[in-house]
Write an enzyme that holds these catalytic residues in place. Sequence first.
Site, mmCIF file in Angstrom:
data_model
loop_
_atom_site.group_PDB
_atom_site.id
_atom_site.type_symbol
_atom_site.label_atom_id
_atom_site.label_comp_id
_atom_site.label_asym_id
_atom_site.label_seq_id
_atom_site.Cartn_x
_atom_site.Cartn_y
_atom_site.Cartn_z
ATOM 1 N N TYR A 488 48.303 97.638 13.609
ATOM 2 C CA TYR A 488 48.603 98.754 12.699
ATOM 3 C C TYR A 488 49.011 98.216 11.333
ATOM 4 O O TYR A 488 48.261 98.250 10.388
ATOM 5 C CB TYR A 488 49.670 99.673 13.293
ATOM 6 C CG TYR A 488 49.868 100.922 12.469
ATOM 7 C CD1 TYR A 488 48.969 101.976 12.564
ATOM 8 C CD2 TYR A 488 50.931 101.034 11.579
ATOM 9 C CE1 TYR A 488 49.128 103.121 11.784
ATOM 10 C CE2 TYR A 488 51.103 102.180 10.799
ATOM 11 C CZ TYR A 488 50.198 103.211 10.906
ATOM 12 O OH TYR A 488 50.354 104.332 10.132
ATOM 13 N N SER A 568 44.380 105.443 12.159
ATOM 14 C CA SER A 568 45.107 105.908 10.988
ATOM 15 C C SER A 568 45.255 104.747 9.998
ATOM 16 O O SER A 568 44.254 104.224 9.514
ATOM 17 C CB SER A 568 46.453 106.499 11.410
ATOM 18 O OG SER A 568 47.041 107.242 10.374
ATOM 19 N N ASP A 651 41.154 117.097 11.452
ATOM 20 C CA ASP A 651 42.264 116.209 11.092
ATOM 21 C C ASP A 651 42.759 116.566 9.696
ATOM 22 O O ASP A 651 42.052 116.385 8.709
ATOM 23 C CB ASP A 651 41.787 114.754 11.133
ATOM 24 C CG ASP A 651 42.933 113.753 10.989
ATOM 25 O OD1 ASP A 651 44.036 114.169 10.601
ATOM 26 O OD2 ASP A 651 42.707 112.561 11.244
ATOM 27 N N HIS A 686 44.507 114.602 14.257
ATOM 28 C CA HIS A 686 44.816 113.192 14.030
ATOM 29 C C HIS A 686 45.132 112.445 15.328
ATOM 30 O O HIS A 686 45.428 111.257 15.300
ATOM 31 C CB HIS A 686 45.989 113.076 13.056
ATOM 32 C CG HIS A 686 46.117 111.741 12.417
ATOM 33 N ND1 HIS A 686 45.111 111.174 11.656
ATOM 34 C CD2 HIS A 686 47.127 110.828 12.426
ATOM 35 C CE1 HIS A 686 45.497 109.993 11.213
ATOM 36 N NE2 HIS A 686 46.718 109.757 11.678
#
Length: 718
Positions: A488, A568, A651, A686
């Site tokens: 991430y 994301s 989203d 999302h």
Amino acid sequence: MTPRIALAAVLLAIAANPVFAQSDQERLMPDIQYPETKRIDVIENHFGHEIVDPYRWLEADPAHNADVAEWIAAQNAVTDDYLERLPGRDILRKRMTELLSYERYSEPPIKRGSRYFFTRNDGVANQASLFFREGGADVDRLLIDPNLWSDDNADALGEWSVSDDGKLLAYGVQTGGTDWRTIKVLDVETGEVLEDTVRWARYTRLAWVPDGSGFFYSRSPEPEAGVATSANVTNHAVYFHALGTAQEKDRLIYSTPETHGYLHIAERVKDGRYLTIYSTPGTNENALTVVDLEDRDWTPRPVVTDWAAQWTVFANDGTKLMLITTDGAERRRVVSLDLAEDEPEPVEIVGEADGSAVLNDIALLGDKLLITYLVDAKSEIRRFKADGTPDGAVELPGIGTAGGLFGSANEDEAFFVFNSFNAPLTVYRYDANDDTVKTWAEPDVPADLSRFVVEQRFFRSKDGTQVPMFIVRRRDVTEAAPTLLYGYGGFGISVLPQYNSLRLAWVEQGGVFAVANIRGGGEYGQAWHTAGQRLDKQNVFDDFIAAGEFLKNEGIATRSGLAIQGESGGGLLVGAVTNQRPDLFDAVLPGVGVMDMLRYHKFTGGALWSAEYGSPDDHGQFSNLLSYSPYHAIKDGTDYPAILVTTADADDRVVPAHSFKYVAALQAAELGSKPHLARIETRAGHGGGMPLDKLIDQHADMWAFAARWTGLEIRPLD
């Protein structure tokens, strides 16, 4: 668990991979005819850079633009045709369904009055339901079953909060994956849903007043018709809804119209006297405003007015607030603020821990403090007396992640959860009287978890920084194997050991799963986060690239068997590193990613991310963003790995236009013969609230795609 404030390669040769016969090779590598994507003439000059944006028309909301809707349908048709040819997809889907077929909890119970409230999934439901237990009873009573709300189970239970006496429940309804919420109220005893309805709540918590006459929430103004999906986050404000009244009569409690881009989140700790309002322009740091609920006027009082540190209230003792903060401690400390003073100054209770330990969660329990620390991305729970004196530790079941601490100064019990890559999430009850930990809810998973091993390794990044990595594999897999690497690296979010049945399906097949705890996260505190922000964002990519090199050089991943995944901000990560090192990775799975770094701030809450990424409206930051923007930095004429982009049409966190434009650019470039496809889910957002069946289908597709391009053979299990 984080503090509450805070928000595969080159094609393998047939000789090297005898699993595929020539006929299979031809079947799996058809000449893909990508849908034709029209180009429009959009050329802009930014700080001397000529920026071509031929796919800007894909930014339109597909719900209101037929051309975009047709493009989505055409992309999905090509992708579906390809994915249907992949061997093992049905095996993975079936096994994932089996692995998820167990009763599981997602959080510790919250006690209100004599009742314990919690969410639970029976193992086959698409959405978790909300239950409660009365006192010490073992019978769970169903309160809310969101699986009854829609035919496709795409509507989910969002935020929820119970009144102090345990009699009323306010809860948010999430429709089709959107970030917008409709708030309803339920009578716990009768199960009756009251007439109260609050619409257009967004990025909100729910906080009851002590007498249960109403609750506080956050919302934005109602968007214009047809633009809810793309509406910017502006004029966010805290309101109070009194039960039995229309929303039009809700009382405005706090807003900052002069700075309309801030978020304002209201909370109240259990049995707390004060409403605490956290305001942020999108950073992890926040201003703090309090409302004394014993004051009939409910006048907001600014306590911290800048954004230099993070402040989170976890308890109050009379006029004294107890908080965790990064003020004077980048890995957080515990302080008090006495609101009886005109200008309260923090008084330290527990100082910043020695070494690299990061304070990650906290609860006040009677006269004790329970504090969860991260030590090299693993949890420890340490106990302190109320004055901050060390008082031992709480023994945990093993190496993993503990958090979600819930307790009260008026009680002698607290709850927390623990899980790890090879240990399912279990709820524990801690008794302060005799310092014991007992199981409150333990799952019975349909897998032999003793077959799996977890190890932590450390590697060096490009600049010499040491970075930790978790590696999960089957105990009998001792040689290099196809590997799925996850990362991430943003917003101070720590990626911690967690049990995940979907990933376990990959490991069961003989694959390796790895997590790189790269900079940009919060694993080592504020400095680890800021080292991956704005102009230092390249550190994040360097760390992840070094992780991939480490896996191959150490013989953990096969030379042509490294898949990478991120969602994301992690979608941005894998998109960026693929452009920078297309030779290193063999399959790429970017999900709901931020792919256009020059226009991200123009959609929904994107402007809130400028503190993390830097502003495209600033010259120096623009050049930095352009250098790694996945949409803009594609290397035409270079052989690229296989790429499967996943997103969803609804989203409204990271709008799907990011992925649409990125896929269109990939398909238009000369990047070799490997597939570059888009899998676009419908009636989803999302990720939060996605029905279980859609979640399984999506991951079966992703793992089958990654297996195809890393050489992992998917077989039925014995």
